[in-house]
Design a protein around this motif. Structure first.
Motif, PDB file in Angstrom:
ATOM      1  N   GLU A 205      69.833   2.454 -13.304  1.00  0.00           N
ATOM      2  CA  GLU A 205      70.940   1.921 -12.512  1.00  0.00           C
ATOM      3  C   GLU A 205      72.272   2.651 -12.670  1.00  0.00           C
ATOM      4  OE1 GLU A 205      70.406  -0.362 -10.332  1.00  0.00           O
ATOM      5  OE2 GLU A 205      68.348  -0.786 -10.939  1.00  0.00           O
ATOM      6  N   ALA A 206      72.615   3.092 -13.866  1.00  0.00           N
ATOM      7  CA  ALA A 206      73.944   3.669 -14.120  1.00  0.00           C
ATOM      8  C   ALA A 206      74.178   4.898 -13.251  1.00  0.00           C
ATOM      9  CB  ALA A 206      74.067   4.037 -15.599  1.00  0.00           C
ATOM     10  N   SER A 207      75.439   5.101 -12.846  1.00  0.00           N
ATOM     11  CA  SER A 207      75.778   6.273 -12.045  1.00  0.00           C
ATOM     12  C   SER A 207      76.987   6.977 -12.638  1.00  0.00           C
ATOM     13  CB  SER A 207      76.027   5.888 -10.584  1.00  0.00           C
ATOM     14  OG  SER A 207      77.142   5.023 -10.478  1.00  0.00           O
ATOM     15  N   PHE A 208      77.147   8.258 -12.286  1.00  0.00           N
ATOM     16  CA  PHE A 208      78.137   9.102 -12.946  1.00  0.00           C
ATOM     17  C   PHE A 208      78.970   9.874 -11.917  1.00  0.00           C
ATOM     18  CE2 PHE A 208      74.046   9.188 -15.318  1.00  0.00           C
ATOM     19  CZ  PHE A 208      74.401   8.253 -16.284  1.00  0.00           C
ATOM     20  N   VAL A 209      80.257   9.973 -12.194  1.00  0.00           N
ATOM     21  CA  VAL A 209      81.121  10.806 -11.358  1.00  0.00           C
ATOM     22  C   VAL A 209      80.644  12.250 -11.431  1.00  0.00           C
ATOM     23  CG1 VAL A 209      83.473  11.649 -11.022  1.00  0.00           C
ATOM     24  CG2 VAL A 209      83.092   9.259 -11.688  1.00  0.00           C
ATOM     25  N   ALA A 210      80.279  12.675 -12.636  1.00  0.00           N
ATOM     26  CA  ALA A 210      79.751  14.027 -12.831  1.00  0.00           C
ATOM     27  C   ALA A 210      78.737  14.000 -13.961  1.00  0.00           C
ATOM     28  CB  ALA A 210      80.877  15.014 -13.146  1.00  0.00           C
ATOM     29  N   ALA A 211      77.737  14.872 -13.863  1.00  0.00           N
ATOM     30  CA  ALA A 211      76.736  14.989 -14.919  1.00  0.00           C
ATOM     31  C   ALA A 211      76.435  16.458 -15.136  1.00  0.00           C
ATOM     32  CB  ALA A 211      75.458  14.240 -14.543  1.00  0.00           C
ATOM     33  N   ALA A 212      76.231  16.843 -16.399  1.00  0.00           N
ATOM     34  CA  ALA A 212      75.983  18.241 -16.734  1.00  0.00           C
ATOM     35  C   ALA A 212      74.646  18.394 -17.446  1.00  0.00           C
ATOM     36  CB  ALA A 212      77.108  18.786 -17.617  1.00  0.00           C
ATOM     37  N   ILE A 213      73.996  19.537 -17.210  1.00  0.00           N
ATOM     38  CA  ILE A 213      72.799  19.920 -17.965  1.00  0.00           C
ATOM     39  C   ILE A 213      73.104  21.237 -18.661  1.00  0.00           C
ATOM     40  CG2 ILE A 213      70.333  20.345 -17.925  1.00  0.00           C
ATOM     41  CD1 ILE A 213      70.143  18.910 -15.283  1.00  0.00           C
ATOM     42  N   LEU A 214      73.110  21.216 -19.986  1.00  0.00           N
ATOM     43  CA  LEU A 214      73.461  22.400 -20.769  1.00  0.00           C
ATOM     44  C   LEU A 214      72.344  23.424 -20.806  1.00  0.00           C
ATOM     45  CD1 LEU A 214      75.231  20.987 -23.949  1.00  0.00           C
ATOM     46  CD2 LEU A 214      76.280  22.201 -22.030  1.00  0.00           C
TER      47      LEU A 214
ATOM     48  N   GLY B 184      54.746  -8.950 -15.466  1.00  0.00           N
ATOM     49  CA  GLY B 184      55.881  -8.935 -14.549  1.00  0.00           C
ATOM     50  C   GLY B 184      57.219  -9.191 -15.220  1.00  0.00           C
ATOM     51  N   ILE B 185      57.297  -8.952 -16.520  1.00  0.00           N
ATOM     52  CA  ILE B 185      58.563  -9.140 -17.248  1.00  0.00           C
ATOM     53  C   ILE B 185      59.480  -7.953 -16.957  1.00  0.00           C
ATOM     54  CG2 ILE B 185      59.656  -9.499 -19.487  1.00  0.00           C
ATOM     55  CD1 ILE B 185      57.732 -11.722 -18.695  1.00  0.00           C
ATOM     56  N   ARG B 186      60.742  -8.237 -16.652  1.00  0.00           N
ATOM     57  CA  ARG B 186      61.694  -7.167 -16.344  1.00  0.00           C
ATOM     58  C   ARG B 186      62.023  -6.366 -17.596  1.00  0.00           C
ATOM     59  NH1 ARG B 186      67.613  -7.333 -15.151  1.00  0.00           N
ATOM     60  NH2 ARG B 186      67.505  -9.480 -15.841  1.00  0.00           N
ATOM     61  N   LEU B 187      62.001  -5.026 -17.475  1.00  0.00           N
ATOM     62  CA  LEU B 187      62.342  -4.122 -18.570  1.00  0.00           C
ATOM     63  C   LEU B 187      63.708  -3.506 -18.303  1.00  0.00           C
ATOM     64  CD1 LEU B 187      58.907  -2.256 -18.866  1.00  0.00           C
ATOM     65  CD2 LEU B 187      59.683  -4.223 -20.181  1.00  0.00           C
ATOM     66  N   VAL B 188      64.579  -3.555 -19.298  1.00  0.00           N
ATOM     67  CA  VAL B 188      65.950  -3.068 -19.157  1.00  0.00           C
ATOM     68  C   VAL B 188      66.248  -2.133 -20.322  1.00  0.00           C
ATOM     69  CG1 VAL B 188      68.387  -3.729 -18.948  1.00  0.00           C
ATOM     70  CG2 VAL B 188      66.606  -5.259 -18.106  1.00  0.00           C
ATOM     71  N   ASN B 189      67.053  -1.081 -20.088  1.00  0.00           N
ATOM     72  CA  ASN B 189      67.511  -0.245 -21.191  1.00  0.00           C
ATOM     73  C   ASN B 189      68.981  -0.515 -21.482  1.00  0.00           C
ATOM     74  OD1 ASN B 189      69.311   2.093 -19.937  1.00  0.00           O
ATOM     75  ND2 ASN B 189      67.644   1.645 -18.520  1.00  0.00           N
ATOM     76  N   GLU B 190      69.429  -0.115 -22.649  1.00  0.00           N
ATOM     77  CA  GLU B 190      70.793  -0.416 -23.103  1.00  0.00           C
ATOM     78  C   GLU B 190      71.862   0.135 -22.175  1.00  0.00           C
ATOM     79  OE1 GLU B 190      74.420   1.117 -25.415  1.00  0.00           O
ATOM     80  OE2 GLU B 190      72.616   2.306 -25.056  1.00  0.00           O
ATOM     81  N   ILE B 191      71.641   1.310 -21.610  1.00  0.00           N
ATOM     82  CA  ILE B 191      72.669   1.933 -20.773  1.00  0.00           C
ATOM     83  C   ILE B 191      72.826   1.184 -19.460  1.00  0.00           C
ATOM     84  CG2 ILE B 191      73.328   4.073 -19.591  1.00  0.00           C
ATOM     85  CD1 ILE B 191      71.754   5.504 -21.883  1.00  0.00           C
ATOM     86  N   ASP B 192      71.724   0.831 -18.824  1.00  0.00           N
ATOM     87  CA  ASP B 192      71.807   0.038 -17.591  1.00  0.00           C
ATOM     88  C   ASP B 192      72.389  -1.340 -17.859  1.00  0.00           C
ATOM     89  OD1 ASP B 192      70.831   2.047 -15.982  1.00  0.00           O
ATOM     90  OD2 ASP B 192      68.759   1.350 -16.064  1.00  0.00           O
TER      91      ASP B 192
END
Length: 451
Positions: A169-178, A82-90
């Motif tokens: 968690e992070a959110s974006f005003v806009a996101a693109a997929i090339l 039950g240890i919380r996992l976090v990534n650098e961006i969040d």
């Protein structure tokens, strides 16, 4: 997440660039840091242990660096406890609220062209008077960018499939997929899963910018309900960005969709090759979502040049052009690289990462004069050449006995260059575009990085 982490015990999985940046940030906030890494033994100022020696009891949370799989025994153990996992961006996103609360994030992913496009977008923002930096899977880490004294107004994030896999968690005003083509299938297991992870960038975006010429990108867009803006090298319909004669035009971010805003001339994009023009259109879509003017877009493109290792001419000797595109580490990128000239003496090979070479050879065999092959999976390329284009000369170059990955001996590339020079004539182009990753021979895609 609170800024004061005094008394917190944090395990960081991976002592690479991202992990070290996170460690410095969390340590400065009072956390006690331990690294888990099976390759790195020492990090100045921090303790490093092998992953099988780590006990998860008592940990406050775990930070996962890109590339760690959910199936890793240490992650399985942590989840069971039950240890919380976090990534650098969040983690950076949580700090942003207090450090730079008005900061906006835009993001981009794709199999190829990511770095060029986020750097173009950052340049367009700066040309429009907005303080911005490209970060994430390129240059500075996201957490360093959030904590920068520059207090950037906008971060332009390049996100790999590894980073997106753990993003929550992070959110974006806009996101693109090339684009979405076969890559990292050895990690994701299937192309379907790889594409799904790429498409997950939309989960936290308000506006999506999509390459309408890529069928898998269109498929990902079809399942999403936000504002969709498509770009292509064709004449744009209302709501799209594209090409009209010799101009890049915007019919998406204009007050009257029946009108068009001229963003730039095609010749403003250098090099003026199709995939790079597409990169410019994607970058323009991202920044136009933030209100950047057409004039700023054009000014940025006129002054923009590709970074190193991207179709970079490193020498022209006796009429022979030597071109380094070592960033072309998958077949999709290498198709664009080979198609940027009529004929090449092609240097390729390495770790294919589960990708196949059939389509690459089918599309580019008429542009290959000689194939000089190196690395672990070179037979995948050789087999397709023999099957589809047996007239093309195949040259194998093995690492000399003195060569050691990560050492100072440059004999492998010297042997490759010698083989190419023996076959090149005035007017030829020698192209390094490996279609594979380089970890089996070098420590980075940069040809000098093994030193």
């Amino acid at each position: 997440m609170a800024i004061n982490l005094s008394g917190e015990s944090v395990l960081i999985l991976g002592a690479g660039v991202t992990g070290i940046a996170v460690a410095r940030s969390l340590s400065a906030k009072g956390a006690s840091i331990l690294f888990a890494d099976d390759q790195v033994e020492n990090v100045e100022g921090f303790k490093v242990s092998k992953s099988d020696q780590i006990q998860v009891d008592g940990l406050s949370f775990i930070v996962i660096s890109p590339g760690w799989k959910e199936s890793h025994p240490l992650i399985v153990k942590a989840q069971a406890a039950g240890i919380r996992l976090v990534n650098e961006i969040d983690l950076a996103w949580s700090f942003r609220a207090e450090l730079v609360p008005g900061q906006k994030w835009i993001a981009l992913t794709g199999t190829n062209g990511k770095t060029t496009t986020v750097e173009m977008a950052a340049a367009m923002l700066r040309a429009g008077g907005v303080s911005a930096i490209a970060c994430g899977n390129v240059g500075t880490t996201v957490i360093e960018s959030v904590e920068s004294p520059e207090k950037y107004e906008v971060l332009v994030l390049e996100l790999s499939s590894f980073q997106l896999h753990w993003l929550r968690e992070a959110s974006f005003v806009a996101a693109a997929i090339l684009n979405i083509a076969e890559d990292h299938l050895d990690w994701h297991g299937t192309f379907t899963e790889y594409a799904r992870v790429k498409g997950s960038i939309l989960d936290r975006a308000s506006t999506g910018v999509f390459n309408s010429s890529d069928l898998e990108v269109v498929n990902q867009a079809a399942h999403w309900q936000g504002r969709k803006v498509f770009f292509s090298l064709e004449t744009p319909a209302p709501g799209e960005i594209g090409i009209v004669e010799e101009l890049l035009v915007d019919r998406a971010f204009v007050s009257d969709p029946q009108e068009a805003a001229m963003l730039a001339e095609i010749v403003d994009v250098k090099p003026t090759v199709p995939h790079n023009v597409a990169n410019a259109l994607a970058a323009a879509g991202l920044v136009r979502a933030l209100g950047v003017s057409p004039e700023a877009v054009r000014s940025a493109l006129q002054n923009f040049s590709l970074g190193r290792h991207r179709i970079e001419e490193v020498a022209n000797i006796n009429g022979i052009s030597w071109v380094n595109d070592s960033k072309a580490t998958n077949p999709h990128a290498t198709v664009a690289s080979l198609n940027s000239a009529l004929s090449s003496i092609w240097i390729a090979g390495g770790l294919a990462k589960g990708a196949e070479m059939q389509e690459l050879i089918a599309k580019c065999k008429s542009r290959i004069k000689v194939a000089i092959l190196i690395g672990a999976d070179r037979e995948l390329i050789a087999d397709e050449l023999r099957s589809q284009a047996p007239e093309i000369e195949i040259v194998y170059v093995d690492a000399p006995g003195t060569y050691q990955r990560g050492g100072r001996d440059n004999s492998l590339m010297e042997a490759v260059v010698k083989a190419a020079a023996e076959r090149a004539k005035t007017g030829d182009r020698v192209l390094l575009a490996p279609a594979c990753a380089s970890m089996d021979q070098f420590i980075s895609y940069e040809p000098s990085a093994h030193r």
